[in-house]
Write a protein that holds these residues in place. Sequence first.
Motif, PDB file in Angstrom:
ATOM      1  N   SER A  73       0.130   0.316  -1.521  1.00 50.57           N
ATOM      2  CA  SER A  73       0.161  -1.142  -1.474  1.00 50.57           C
ATOM      3  C   SER A  73       0.010  -1.630  -0.036  1.00 50.57           C
ATOM      4  O   SER A  73       0.322  -0.916   0.914  1.00 50.57           O
ATOM      5  CB  SER A  73       1.491  -1.633  -2.058  1.00 50.57           C
ATOM      6  OG  SER A  73       1.734  -2.975  -1.718  1.00 50.57           O
ATOM      7  N   GLN A  74      -0.454  -2.857   0.117  1.00 48.39           N
ATOM      8  CA  GLN A  74      -0.499  -3.442   1.454  1.00 48.39           C
ATOM      9  C   GLN A  74       0.906  -3.617   2.019  1.00 48.39           C
ATOM     10  O   GLN A  74       1.076  -3.737   3.230  1.00 48.39           O
ATOM     11  CB  GLN A  74      -1.221  -4.792   1.412  1.00 48.39           C
ATOM     12  CG  GLN A  74      -2.698  -4.681   1.077  1.00 48.39           C
ATOM     13  CD  GLN A  74      -3.434  -5.998   1.176  1.00 48.39           C
ATOM     14  OE1 GLN A  74      -3.149  -6.802   2.064  1.00 48.39           O
ATOM     15  NE2 GLN A  74      -4.368  -6.244   0.266  1.00 48.39           N
ATOM     16  N   GLU A  75       1.914  -3.618   1.132  1.00 45.39           N
ATOM     17  CA  GLU A  75       3.304  -3.748   1.569  1.00 45.39           C
ATOM     18  C   GLU A  75       3.962  -2.395   1.818  1.00 45.39           C
ATOM     19  O   GLU A  75       5.124  -2.335   2.237  1.00 45.39           O
ATOM     20  CB  GLU A  75       4.122  -4.515   0.524  1.00 45.39           C
ATOM     21  CG  GLU A  75       3.837  -6.011   0.465  1.00 45.39           C
ATOM     22  CD  GLU A  75       2.490  -6.312  -0.168  1.00 45.39           C
ATOM     23  OE1 GLU A  75       2.157  -5.649  -1.179  1.00 45.39           O
ATOM     24  OE2 GLU A  75       1.767  -7.182   0.351  1.00 45.39           O
ATOM     25  N   ARG A  81       2.462   5.144   5.010  1.00 45.41           N
ATOM     26  CA  ARG A  81       0.999   5.175   5.026  1.00 45.41           C
ATOM     27  C   ARG A  81       0.488   6.221   6.010  1.00 45.41           C
ATOM     28  O   ARG A  81      -0.475   6.944   5.722  1.00 45.41           O
ATOM     29  CB  ARG A  81       0.441   3.791   5.368  1.00 45.41           C
ATOM     30  CG  ARG A  81       0.686   2.769   4.284  1.00 45.41           C
ATOM     31  CD  ARG A  81       0.037   1.435   4.584  1.00 45.41           C
ATOM     32  NE  ARG A  81      -1.413   1.521   4.687  1.00 45.41           N
ATOM     33  CZ  ARG A  81      -2.214   0.464   4.695  1.00 45.41           C
ATOM     34  NH1 ARG A  81      -1.704  -0.756   4.597  1.00 45.41           N
ATOM     35  NH2 ARG A  81      -3.515   0.610   4.786  1.00 45.41           N
ATOM     36  N   GLU A 105      -6.245  -2.445   1.570  1.00 42.20           N
ATOM     37  CA  GLU A 105      -6.841  -3.717   1.995  1.00 42.20           C
ATOM     38  C   GLU A 105      -8.219  -3.949   1.381  1.00 42.20           C
ATOM     39  O   GLU A 105      -8.746  -5.065   1.428  1.00 42.20           O
ATOM     40  CB  GLU A 105      -6.947  -3.765   3.525  1.00 42.20           C
ATOM     41  CG  GLU A 105      -5.631  -3.977   4.245  1.00 42.20           C
ATOM     42  CD  GLU A 105      -4.775  -2.729   4.317  1.00 42.20           C
ATOM     43  OE1 GLU A 105      -3.589  -2.844   4.677  1.00 42.20           O
ATOM     44  OE2 GLU A 105      -5.299  -1.624   4.012  1.00 42.20           O
ATOM     45  N   SER A 106      -8.803  -2.894   0.799  1.00 37.28           N
ATOM     46  CA  SER A 106     -10.157  -3.023   0.241  1.00 37.28           C
ATOM     47  C   SER A 106     -10.154  -3.471  -1.212  1.00 37.28           C
ATOM     48  O   SER A 106     -11.216  -3.684  -1.797  1.00 37.28           O
ATOM     49  CB  SER A 106     -10.899  -1.689   0.356  1.00 37.28           C
ATOM     50  OG  SER A 106     -10.324  -0.711  -0.506  1.00 37.28           O
ATOM     51  N   SER A 108      -8.215  -6.058  -4.307  1.00 44.99           N
ATOM     52  CA  SER A 108      -7.321  -7.186  -4.579  1.00 44.99           C
ATOM     53  C   SER A 108      -6.474  -6.945  -5.823  1.00 44.99           C
ATOM     54  O   SER A 108      -5.453  -7.596  -6.026  1.00 44.99           O
ATOM     55  CB  SER A 108      -8.130  -8.477  -4.754  1.00 44.99           C
ATOM     56  OG  SER A 108      -9.084  -8.327  -5.793  1.00 44.99           O
TER      57      SER A 108
END
Length: 219
Positions: A73-75, A81, A105-106, A108
Amino acid sequence: MNLIDKSKLSQSSLDLPPSFRDSSGLHGPTIAVLLSLASETNFKWTTDDLKRTFKHIERLLKVHECRVILTCSQETPLTIRNALESWLQSIPKDRRNQIHYVIPESISSPEGILASATHVAVTADSTMLTSESLASGRPTYIIGHNRCTGTLEQFNRNLIDIGRVRMFMPSRAIIAESGDFMSDIGEHPERNEEYVDEAQEVAKKVRWLMEGHAVSRTG
């Protein structure tokens, strides 16, 4: 809450490299592994848990000849990561075509990943990812359910008890077709394949969870 819609999923796709799509000699399914691991008070994740998850994914690659689509996740915390990307670099060259890492990030939404997979494994901290995986109709497995407490533990335990999900525990060796190589823990509740109203049912349970209510174990 925008849960996955099956008709929409059928029109989704993920841009996979030819080396991943065309890996020769592989007989296993394609597994989507969705790691959230964002800060969650009812989910206690450790470095050892992450290392164990890496070993389980390695079993999918080596023992069961699976392809794995992996993302976070972006979070997801930067430390996790970084550990994930370092582990990816450590995978033997002859296995790297079996795993495809999708930079969070790539994308949605996970629709393209779910559309490209036959099975899904998701960390137990994300009720949203679990709900979307179930709504896709793919067999869904939970990573780290034993690290949950409170209503999050009740949410995951309920789904396990009624056969909606199983615990992610890939077998160490090839097992009989009657078994489940993705969840080699012994006897399971019979898998509940009634997916017709899955999105609505799980969405309701997620709303209960978010409102602080206990989730019923009766399904």
